[in-house]
Write a protein that holds these residues in place. Structure first.
Motif, PDB file in Angstrom:
ATOM      1  N   GLN A   8      -0.608   5.130   3.857  1.00  0.00           N
ATOM      2  CA  GLN A   8       0.653   5.452   3.191  1.00  0.00           C
ATOM      3  C   GLN A   8       1.594   4.247   3.236  1.00  0.00           C
ATOM      4  N   PRO A   9       1.936   3.670   2.048  1.00  0.00           N
ATOM      5  CA  PRO A   9       2.777   2.460   2.067  1.00  0.00           C
ATOM      6  C   PRO A   9       4.270   2.740   2.191  1.00  0.00           C
ATOM      7  N   MET A  10       4.670   4.009   2.011  1.00  0.00           N
ATOM      8  CA  MET A  10       6.084   4.338   1.979  1.00  0.00           C
ATOM      9  C   MET A  10       6.452   5.310   3.097  1.00  0.00           C
ATOM     10  N   LEU A  11       7.693   5.833   3.023  1.00  0.00           N
ATOM     11  CA  LEU A  11       8.190   6.839   3.977  1.00  0.00           C
ATOM     12  C   LEU A  11       8.183   6.349   5.418  1.00  0.00           C
ATOM     13  N   LYS A  12       8.443   5.054   5.621  1.00  0.00           N
ATOM     14  CA  LYS A  12       8.404   4.487   6.967  1.00  0.00           C
ATOM     15  C   LYS A  12       9.779   4.437   7.638  1.00  0.00           C
ATOM     16  N   PHE A  13      10.727   5.187   7.066  1.00  0.00           N
ATOM     17  CA  PHE A  13      12.095   5.129   7.598  1.00  0.00           C
ATOM     18  C   PHE A  13      12.195   5.691   9.012  1.00  0.00           C
ATOM     19  N   VAL A  14      11.237   6.532   9.409  1.00  0.00           N
ATOM     20  CA  VAL A  14      11.259   7.086  10.770  1.00  0.00           C
ATOM     21  C   VAL A  14      10.849   6.035  11.790  1.00  0.00           C
TER      22      VAL A  14
ATOM     23  N   ARG B  55      10.620   1.641   3.591  1.00  0.00           N
ATOM     24  CA  ARG B  55      11.395   2.703   4.231  1.00  0.00           C
ATOM     25  C   ARG B  55      11.799   3.789   3.234  1.00  0.00           C
ATOM     26  N   CYS B  56      11.704   3.507   1.932  1.00  0.00           N
ATOM     27  CA  CYS B  56      12.105   4.476   0.910  1.00  0.00           C
ATOM     28  C   CYS B  56      11.303   5.765   1.055  1.00  0.00           C
ATOM     29  N   SER B  57      11.978   6.899   0.953  1.00  0.00           N
ATOM     30  CA  SER B  57      11.317   8.195   1.117  1.00  0.00           C
ATOM     31  C   SER B  57      10.676   8.697  -0.164  1.00  0.00           C
TER      32      SER B  57
END
Length: 481
Positions: free
Chosen positions: A4-10, A47-49
């Motif tokens: 998964q390249p995205m949703l890394k804001f956590v 980091r973009c969700s």
């Protein structure tokens, strides 16, 4: 299974590009933020969700496809990211530098609302387009077919230039008229180099010229050429003059020397410091803060520009008077923080009531202390004077940054039929910019009042689309006959 390249804001914290130390950056007019490295840009974009309802996009006046180009950046597809970015924005590298992202895209980021810190949208946007310039991906317009229709644009600011760009893409002939010697409007002479280095603007101007836009500079409408003559030369005219008339203060002592307008101060500073021009009023000290106690009146972004420019010119002290508190100021909070780091002192809840002078030269500002009372019609708390709390703030140079109003174009241009509002702005149709004068359009601040660069770009693009549609309809009608 693909990673998964995205949703890394956590897992990944928000991280802005490195900001130069205040002691260093106050010595020059270079931009204060460094560029992202490729790995850092990919990291921050990741980091973009990728939320289902992208509030960043809906709160951008241009409705930029932000989640799409963030994903492309995160996966290393930079040229596609640039193509996606520039599809909706004529000047993405400029917006990435000067847009108040904290009030627009970033301020409405979903992960910001959830407490994880917004995606650094502006910094990534700047990185994408700067990389595109470095890689040679940015090309001058090459319309598939040249057309005979001609449009004259009055004003070479962001709105006028955005319209020119879109019209040239359609093959329409474009001539831009402007009173200054360089195109760009406030991008060139109003915004300091530490926010927007001037080579960034000049290369865009050159790209437009390479794409076939004709520039007529040092041209004052009503003096060098009449408005009627411009109308006669073109199939349509776009008024994109912006608003340059400074709001003034009528109070005791306001006629003293050393009290200057923000636009005059910033124009002189940009000419002298960023272009190396010889400016008499800068050289003789009239519009130069060096060695002076400076007081800036106002709390918007123009005031921030004057404050931070004064610091760089070597003022002995720089203070800002604003009649409300920090939470209610109209300027960017990011710019306020930068100014404080560089040594600016903010005197909140203060307003001028007059000026003291020494043999006709300003010596101080008579200041009233204020408090916030009941909200006004806009919902903001109205400032009230605290009786008996007046004092004098010493000053050798006072800069009035009180905002801008439209010039009286019907009188200046001899056009009594040009429709204007009670505020002096030109009446124009929503989206198209059409006025009641046939073939005359108006866009940007001259319609909206003083506003953001990104709104002027939006208006310019929309007006260009409307004109292309009009010309296409006219051509189809002729062909049908």
């Amino acid at each position: 299974m693909a990673k998964q390249p995205m949703l890394k804001f956590v897992k990944i914290d928000r991280d802005m590009p490195q900001k130069r130390a205040a002691d260093t950056r106050r010595e020059d007019f270079d931009e204060i933020y460094s560029e992202y490295a490729a790995a850092k840009a990919e990291e921050q974009a990741s980091r973009c969700s990728q939320c289902g309802v992208p509030y960043c996009q809906s709160h951008c006046p241009l409705h930029n496809n932000i989640p799409d180009w963030l994903r492309l950046t995160a996966t290393g597809r930079l040229e596609e990211a640039y193509q996606t970015s520039q599809a909706t924005n004529t000047f993405p590298e400029i917006c990435g530098r000067i847009c108040p992202q904290d009030r627009l895209c970033e301020g409405n980021c979903v992960i910001e609302q959830s407490g994880h810190g917004t995606v650094t949208i502006g910094a990534v946007e700047k990185y994408i387009t700067d990389t595109a310039w470095d890689k040679g991906w940015v090309k001058a317009n090459a319309p598939a077919q040249e057309r005979s229709e001609s449009v004259g644009i009055i004003g070479a600011g962001p709105g006028g230039l955005a319209a020119a760009d879109m019209l040239r893409k359609a093959g329409i002939q474009v001539t831009v008229y402007d009173r200054y010697d360089r195109a760009g409007g406030l991008l060139t002479y109003g915004i300091p180099g530490f926010k927007l280095e001037k080579d960034v603007v000049m290369r865009r101007n050159q790209l437009l010229a390479d794409g076939g836009v004709t520039f007529v500079m040092n041209c004052n409408i009503g003096t060098d050429i009449t408005f009627d003559e411009i109308r006669a030369k073109h199939d349509a005219v776009i008024i994109a003059t912006g608003v340059y008339k400074s709001r003034d203060l009528e109070m005791p002592g306001s006629g003293a020397t050393g009290i200057v307008k923000a636009i005059d101060f910033l124009t002189a500073a940009n000419r002298a410091s960023n272009f190396g021009d010889t400016v008499a009023e800068f050289e003789n000290g009239t519009l130069n803060a060096k060695g002076k106690k400076v007081v800036v009146i106002g709390g918007g972004d123009t005031a921030m520009d004057c404050l931070r420019t004064s610091i760089r010119q070597g003022a002995t002290s720089v203070k800002c008077l604003y009649r409300r508190d920090r939470a209610n100021m109209p300027g960017s909070q990011r710019e306020t923080q930068n100014a404080e780091e560089e040594g600016v002192q903010f005197e909140w809840l203060t307003a001028p009531k007059g000026f003291t002078d020494d043999s006709g030269k300003v010596a101080g500002v008579m200041v009233q202390k204020m408090r916030l009372g009941q909200p006004d019609a806009t919902g903001r708390q109205a400032p009230e004077v605290i009786e008996g709390a007046d004092y004098v703030e010493e000053a050798d140079l006072v800069i009035k940054a009180l905002g801008f109003e439209p010039e009286d174009l019907p009188t200046l241009w001899g056009q009594p039929d040009l429709p204007v509002t009670r505020w002096g702005t030109v009446k124009a149709a929503f989206r198209t910019g059409a006025t009641d004068l046939d073939g005359v359009y108006a866009i940007g601040d001259i319609v909206r009042g003083a506003s953001l660069v990104v709104w002027a770009i939006k208006d310019g693009r929309d007006c260009a689309d409307a004109l292309v549609e009009r010309f296409n309809s006219a051509a189809a009608q002729v062909a049908a006959e």
